[in-house]
Design an enzyme around this catalytic site. Structure first.
Site, PDB file in Angstrom:
ATOM      1  CB  THR A  35      75.406  29.575  67.142  1.00 19.92           C
ATOM      2  OG1 THR A  35      75.954  30.889  66.997  1.00 19.92           O
ATOM      3  CG2 THR A  35      76.122  28.849  68.267  1.00 19.92           C
ATOM      4  CG  PHE A  69      74.881  41.278  65.224  1.00 20.94           C
ATOM      5  CD1 PHE A  69      73.862  41.725  66.035  1.00 20.94           C
ATOM      6  CD2 PHE A  69      75.137  41.958  64.044  1.00 20.94           C
ATOM      7  CE1 PHE A  69      73.100  42.821  65.693  1.00 20.94           C
ATOM      8  CE2 PHE A  69      74.377  43.063  63.687  1.00 20.94           C
ATOM      9  CZ  PHE A  69      73.369  43.497  64.506  1.00 20.94           C
ATOM     10  CE1 TYR A 137      76.521  37.021  75.935  1.00 23.49           C
ATOM     11  CE2 TYR A 137      74.806  37.434  77.564  1.00 23.49           C
ATOM     12  CZ  TYR A 137      75.304  37.592  76.281  1.00 23.49           C
ATOM     13  OH  TYR A 137      74.603  38.306  75.358  1.00 23.49           O
ATOM     14  CE  LYS A 141      78.075  39.727  73.774  1.00 23.76           C
ATOM     15  NZ  LYS A 141      77.992  40.145  72.363  1.00 23.76           N
ATOM     16  CG  PHE A 165      66.816  44.844  78.816  1.00 22.20           C
ATOM     17  CD1 PHE A 165      67.720  45.805  78.356  1.00 22.20           C
ATOM     18  CD2 PHE A 165      66.630  44.733  80.181  1.00 22.20           C
ATOM     19  CE1 PHE A 165      68.420  46.632  79.224  1.00 22.20           C
ATOM     20  CE2 PHE A 165      67.317  45.560  81.066  1.00 22.20           C
ATOM     21  CZ  PHE A 165      68.205  46.508  80.590  1.00 22.20           C
ATOM     22  CG  HIS A 183      66.294  32.588  74.740  1.00 22.43           C
ATOM     23  ND1 HIS A 183      67.091  32.464  73.638  1.00 22.43           N
ATOM     24  CD2 HIS A 183      67.035  33.251  75.665  1.00 22.43           C
ATOM     25  CE1 HIS A 183      68.264  33.038  73.877  1.00 22.43           C
ATOM     26  NE2 HIS A 183      68.252  33.521  75.100  1.00 22.43           N
TER      27      HIS A 183
HETATM   28  N1  UFG Z   1      62.383  30.446  82.010  1.00 20.44           N
HETATM   29  C1  UFG Z   1      61.479  29.512  82.456  1.00 20.44           C
HETATM   30  N2  UFG Z   1      61.286  28.375  81.707  1.00 20.44           N
HETATM   31  C2  UFG Z   1      61.956  28.150  80.547  1.00 20.44           C
HETATM   32  C3  UFG Z   1      62.891  29.108  80.087  1.00 20.44           C
HETATM   33  C4  UFG Z   1      63.076  30.265  80.849  1.00 20.44           C
HETATM   34  O1  UFG Z   1      60.856  29.668  83.502  1.00 20.44           O
HETATM   35  O2  UFG Z   1      61.745  27.102  79.926  1.00 20.44           O
HETATM   36  C5  UFG Z   1      62.556  31.693  82.786  1.00 20.44           C
HETATM   37  C6  UFG Z   1      63.983  31.941  83.207  1.00 20.44           C
HETATM   38  O3  UFG Z   1      64.284  31.265  84.384  1.00 20.44           O
HETATM   39  C7  UFG Z   1      63.966  33.460  83.341  1.00 20.44           C
HETATM   40  C8  UFG Z   1      62.969  33.920  82.269  1.00 20.44           C
HETATM   41  O4  UFG Z   1      62.198  32.766  81.968  1.00 20.44           O
HETATM   42  O5  UFG Z   1      63.450  33.819  84.591  1.00 20.44           O
HETATM   43  C9  UFG Z   1      63.639  34.402  81.006  1.00 20.44           C
HETATM   44  O6  UFG Z   1      64.607  33.428  80.613  1.00 20.44           O
HETATM   45  P1  UFG Z   1      65.331  33.443  79.202  1.00 20.44           P
HETATM   46  O7  UFG Z   1      66.246  32.266  79.179  1.00 20.44           O
HETATM   47  O8  UFG Z   1      64.318  33.559  78.110  1.00 20.44           O
HETATM   48  O9  UFG Z   1      66.137  34.787  79.190  1.00 20.44           O
HETATM   49  P2  UFG Z   1      67.176  35.395  80.274  1.00 20.44           P
HETATM   50  O10 UFG Z   1      66.474  36.516  80.948  1.00 20.44           O
HETATM   51  O11 UFG Z   1      67.759  34.358  81.130  1.00 20.44           O
HETATM   52  O12 UFG Z   1      68.335  35.857  79.331  1.00 20.44           O
HETATM   53  C10 UFG Z   1      68.329  37.106  78.711  1.00 20.44           C
HETATM   54  C11 UFG Z   1      69.209  37.048  77.477  1.00 20.44           C
HETATM   55  C12 UFG Z   1      70.646  36.825  77.880  1.00 20.44           C
HETATM   56  C13 UFG Z   1      71.043  37.846  78.920  1.00 20.44           C
HETATM   57  C14 UFG Z   1      70.111  37.806  80.089  1.00 20.44           C
HETATM   58  C15 UFG Z   1      70.431  38.825  81.126  1.00 20.44           C
HETATM   59  O13 UFG Z   1      68.772  36.022  76.623  1.00 20.44           O
HETATM   60  O14 UFG Z   1      71.467  36.950  76.754  1.00 20.44           O
HETATM   61  O15 UFG Z   1      68.787  38.048  79.635  1.00 20.44           O
HETATM   62  O16 UFG Z   1      70.114  38.283  82.405  1.00 20.44           O
HETATM   63  F1  UFG Z   1      72.290  37.570  79.383  1.00 20.44           F
END
Ligand code: UFG
Length: 316
Positions: A35, A69, A137, A141, A165, A183
């Site tokens: 990746t 990492f 995941y 970890k 976070f 993300h």
């Molecule tokens: N979201 C949207 N629209 C998008 C993308 C994301 O509404 O297009 C929302 C998601 O549903 C979530 C928030 O934005 O509520 C954040 O989402 P991300 O995918 O950016 O990040 P996450 O919080 O899901 O993930 C992060 C880390 C992971 C970790 C996780 C812990 O990237 O590695 O927090 O819950 F596992």
């Protein structure tokens, strides 16, 4: 120092490798490019292409430690293909620990995650709050964190786990280049970049101030700096876990608002159902790392978005 950086061709690993070089360390990157990107490896670092399982061909007594990492890190993918996460994240790290023990490299900084906490009962989350990961995941970890604790107690490893976070922003020419991108911030920015019509907001009925999920966003520059502090501070026979977040929570709508402010684009948003597996709120207490290592975040959400936006525009 002379550290090995596994996953140093990925987003966060490459930024840490840069900061290590800037601080005068000798850096060796091990990455299988599954990746990561070869051009992410900073000039001045030695690059070895290979899986973590091949650390034995690289590591010897001359190394002072490992920053680990290299991992799979997509929640949704982990639900569909858990075996990949157990193999890469758990088996890979157990192999790495075996090699480190065999050659006498006794210092490890590990990329852990807030996903170990699952659906936390309270926020801000502290390191001694219960772990109850809700996806493979986070489970993988957490399993590694437990293995590191045992390694420290039984064999004298100096271990630090950093529980990330929501990491964002860019450092120099290093930003997020995931494919597919899941993300929030890079996805929102695709709209002002003209590559999407609108951003989707996953879930608007959460028990939060505007119904969308709350997350704690930390700039990759701040996050990376914590790794250098952790590497220096690691103590033989101890495994310390630190949360790495800003301590402030923002809703998805507030993040979209920041993207509108920073880019000057209206960024249309479309409400969608909840995304499976999303906890309503994840906000860090960073009290422990502030007290122990003097770390504190310096760059705020608008700066994270501004740097991600600059990176996206430069990448086009
Ligand atoms: N979201 C949207 N629209 C998008 C993308 C994301 O509404 O297009 C929302 C998601 O549903 C979530 C928030 O934005 O509520 C954040 O989402 P991300 O995918 O950016 O990040 P996450 O919080 O899901 O993930 C992060 C880390 C992971 C970790 C996780 C812990 O990237 O590695 O927090 O819950 F596992």
């Amino acid at each position: 120092m002379k550290p090995l950086v596994t996953g140093g061709a990925g987003y966060i690993g490459a930024v840490v490798a840069c900061q290590l070089l800037e601080a005068g360390h000798e850096v060796i990157v091990l990455d299988d490019l599954s990746t990561g990107h070869r051009d992410n490896v900073p000039d001045g670092a030695r690059f070895v292409e290979g899986r973590v399982q091949r650390a034995g061909e690289v590591l010897d007594r001359s190394f002072d430690g490992v920053l680990h990492f290299a991992a799979k890190s997509l929640v949704a993918e982990s639900v569909k293909r858990p075996e990949v996460y157990w193999d890469n994240n758990v088996v890979g790290t157990l192999d790495l620990l075996t090699v480190m023990r065999a050659v006498g490299v006794r210092r490890l900084v590990f990329s852990s995650t807030a996903a170990t906490y699952g659906q936390p009962e309270r926020t801000p989350i502290r390191e001694d709050d219960p772990n109850a990961p809700i996806n493979p995941y986070g489970q993988s970890k957490l399993a590694v964190d437990m293995a590191i604790t045992g390694e420290a107690h039984a064999h004298g490893l100096a271990g630090v786990s950093l529980r990330y976070f929501n990491v964002g922003g860019a450092y120099g020419r290093h930003g997020e280049r995931h494919n597919p991108e899941t993300h929030l911030i890079p996805n929102v920015l695709l709209v002002p970049a003209g590559r999407r019509e609108a951003v989707e907001i996953f879930g608007t009925d959460y028990p939060t101030r505007d119904g969308t999920c709350v997350r704690d966003y930390v700039h990759v520059t701040d996050l990376a700096r914590a790794h250098l502090l952790a590497l220096e501070a690691a103590e033989p026979g101890r495994h310390i876990i630190y949360n790495l977040g800003s301590g402030a929570g923002f809703t998805v709508r507030e993040v979209v608002g920041s993207c509108r402010r920073v880019t000057g684009h209206p960024v249309p948003a479309v409400d969608q159902p909840r995304r499976p597996g999303d906890p309503p709120s994840l906000v860090a207490s960073h009290h422990r790392i502030r007290e122990d290592l003097g770390w504190r975040p310096e760059l705020d959400l608008d700066r994270i978005v501004a740097d991600a936006w600059r990176f996206l525009q430069a990448a086009r």
